[in-house]
Design a protein around this motif. Structure first.
Motif, PDB file in Angstrom:
ATOM      1  N   ASP A   1       0.730  -1.605  -0.170  1.00  0.00           N
ATOM      2  CA  ASP A   1      -0.244   0.052  -0.129  1.00  0.00           C
ATOM      3  C   ASP A   1       0.654   1.502  -0.042  1.00  0.00           C
ATOM      4  OD1 ASP A   1       0.943  -0.069   2.295  1.00  0.00           O
ATOM      5  OD2 ASP A   1      -0.980  -0.255   3.527  1.00  0.00           O
ATOM      6  N   GLY A   2       2.248   0.745  -0.289  1.00  0.00           N
ATOM      7  CA  GLY A   2       2.955   1.918  -0.431  1.00  0.00           C
ATOM      8  C   GLY A   2       3.809   2.465   1.492  1.00  0.00           C
ATOM      9  N   ARG A   3       3.332   2.509   2.032  1.00  0.00           N
ATOM     10  CA  ARG A   3       3.837   2.122   4.014  1.00  0.00           C
ATOM     11  C   ARG A   3       5.856   1.967   3.442  1.00  0.00           C
ATOM     12  NH1 ARG A   3       1.399   0.368   8.064  1.00  0.00           N
ATOM     13  NH2 ARG A   3       0.708  -1.466   6.231  1.00  0.00           N
ATOM     14  N   ALA A   4       6.749   2.498   3.979  1.00  0.00           N
ATOM     15  CA  ALA A   4       7.517   1.598   3.730  1.00  0.00           C
ATOM     16  C   ALA A   4       7.880   0.193   5.177  1.00  0.00           C
ATOM     17  CB  ALA A   4       9.181   2.294   4.368  1.00  0.00           C
ATOM     18  N   HIS A   5       6.836   0.878   6.259  1.00  0.00           N
ATOM     19  CA  HIS A   5       7.418   0.005   7.136  1.00  0.00           C
ATOM     20  C   HIS A   5       5.821  -0.609   7.685  1.00  0.00           C
ATOM     21  CE1 HIS A   5      11.546  -0.263   7.786  1.00  0.00           C
ATOM     22  NE2 HIS A   5      11.172   0.834   7.726  1.00  0.00           N
ATOM     23  N   GLY A   6       5.390  -1.686   7.773  1.00  0.00           N
ATOM     24  CA  GLY A   6       4.076  -2.416   8.663  1.00  0.00           C
ATOM     25  C   GLY A   6       4.126  -3.887   9.031  1.00  0.00           C
TER      26      GLY A   6
ATOM     27  N   LYS B   1      10.378  -6.950   0.593  1.00  0.00           N
ATOM     28  CA  LYS B   1      11.706  -5.881   0.541  1.00  0.00           C
ATOM     29  C   LYS B   1      12.143  -6.046  -0.460  1.00  0.00           C
ATOM     30  CE  LYS B   1      15.678  -8.592   2.836  1.00  0.00           C
ATOM     31  NZ  LYS B   1      16.121  -8.638   3.472  1.00  0.00           N
ATOM     32  N   ARG B   2      12.343  -5.316  -1.450  1.00  0.00           N
ATOM     33  CA  ARG B   2      13.358  -4.947  -2.309  1.00  0.00           C
ATOM     34  C   ARG B   2      14.623  -4.833  -2.712  1.00  0.00           C
ATOM     35  NH1 ARG B   2      11.643  -0.530  -3.649  1.00  0.00           N
ATOM     36  NH2 ARG B   2       9.490  -1.626  -4.899  1.00  0.00           N
TER      37      ARG B   2
END
Length: 303
Positions: free
Chosen positions: A113-118, A125-126
């Motif tokens: 959904d676009g957030r860095a962390h969830g 992870k890219r």
């Protein structure tokens, strides 16, 4: 003696030929990200004007269409040397791991959904692997990036990597020579401590509490289960090593660590002992006709 490495990307027409070019910079070994950011921002700020240069704070892919065309943008990311598994057999010493370097890696966490962390179950992870035109050490301190490869890790793959890293840290701290009790205790506390957020127990509860419905995840599920078995064994080894290093003043601390470990192990047991039946079926189904033929052949040998 060796260096710290950063990926530096330049974006904006003000850079001329450097626009959209990416480099790996080699800096002295103690250089921090803030230091190189400050230096490059100051250097290009003098050329273009301080208000014309901006440092991109994240390591996400840059969409040039969203950037101000009148400004110069610099993106700086800390990178580490990258080696394939087969390379590690030849790169044993510290020198081996810091010489003839052409590939570097950095990781970017993200969610769908676009957030860095969830939460753990939504954390992707890219992993970006960069290849330079020449190998470090080199006569220049920056080398062009000529190839970029991206690998996307799913949440369970991220969990597997994290558990493997924790296990390696435990193994290193346990077998370090000379022994370092403070380092060992710090790693142990991070592994079995009851207040660890998103610690091993939470990872196991999220990914191992149920057998996945998607058969494609069976192998990952099983791999993570085996990672936890190895992890608990390493914790036990580390506790035994710590017991041999501490003095009388830390005996209570040792007992607390052992209590935490036993609680963790007890909670993990039902999760890591559950096997996926589908993975343990016979690989080859024996054909009844071939089986009868084999029995005939065996009779001939008996005769």
């Amino acid at each position: 003696m060796f260096g710290t490495y950063f990926r530096v990307g330049f974006y904006g027409s003000k850079f001329g030929d450097l626009d959209e070019q990416e480099f790996v910079y080699k800096e002295p070994a103690i250089t921090k990200l803030a230091e190189i950011s400050h230096r490059l921002e100051g250097f290009y700020g003098e050329r273009f004007g301080e208000d014309q240069v901006e440092v991109i704070k994240d390591s996400n892919p840059v969409d040039k269409c969203k950037l101000d065309p009148n400004k110069a943008f610099i993106q700086i990311t800390y990178v580490e040397p990258y080696f394939d598994t087969y390379e590690m057999k030849d790169r044993i010493t510290y020198f081996d791991k810091n010489y003839n370097l052409r590939r570097f890696v950095y990781c970017t966490p993200f969610t769908l959904d676009g957030r860095a962390h969830g939460d753990l179950h939504e954390q992707f992870k890219r992993k970006t692997i960069l290849t330079t035109s020449h190998a470090f050490p080199y006569i220049k301190t920056r080398i062009n990036i000529i190839h970029k490869e991206e690998i996307i890790s799913t949440p369970i793959e991220v969990a597997i990597e994290d558990m493997q890293k924790k296990t390696q840290e435990l193994a290193f701290a346990t077998h370090q020579d000379p022994a370092d009790a403070k380092m060992l205790q710090m790693v142990l506390q991070g592994s079995v401590g009851t207040t660890v957020n998103q610690g091993p127990l939470e990872v196991a509860q999220v990914f191992l509490s149920e057998i996945p419905s998607d058969p494609k995840l069976y192998r990952h599920h099983n791999k993570l289960r085996l990672c936890f078995k190895d992890f608990t064994k390493r914790c036990e080894d580390a506790l035994r090593k710590n017991k041999s290093l501490i003095g009388p003043d830390q005996k209570e601390y040792q007992r607390e660590l052992e209590r935490n470990y036993h609680r963790l192990k007890e909670a993990l047991q039902p999760l890591i002992n559950r096997k996926i039946p589908q993975l343990y079926k016979p690989v080859l189904q024996v054909n009844s006709h071939r089986d009868s033929f084999s029995r005939i052949s065996l009779r001939k040998f008996d005769i």
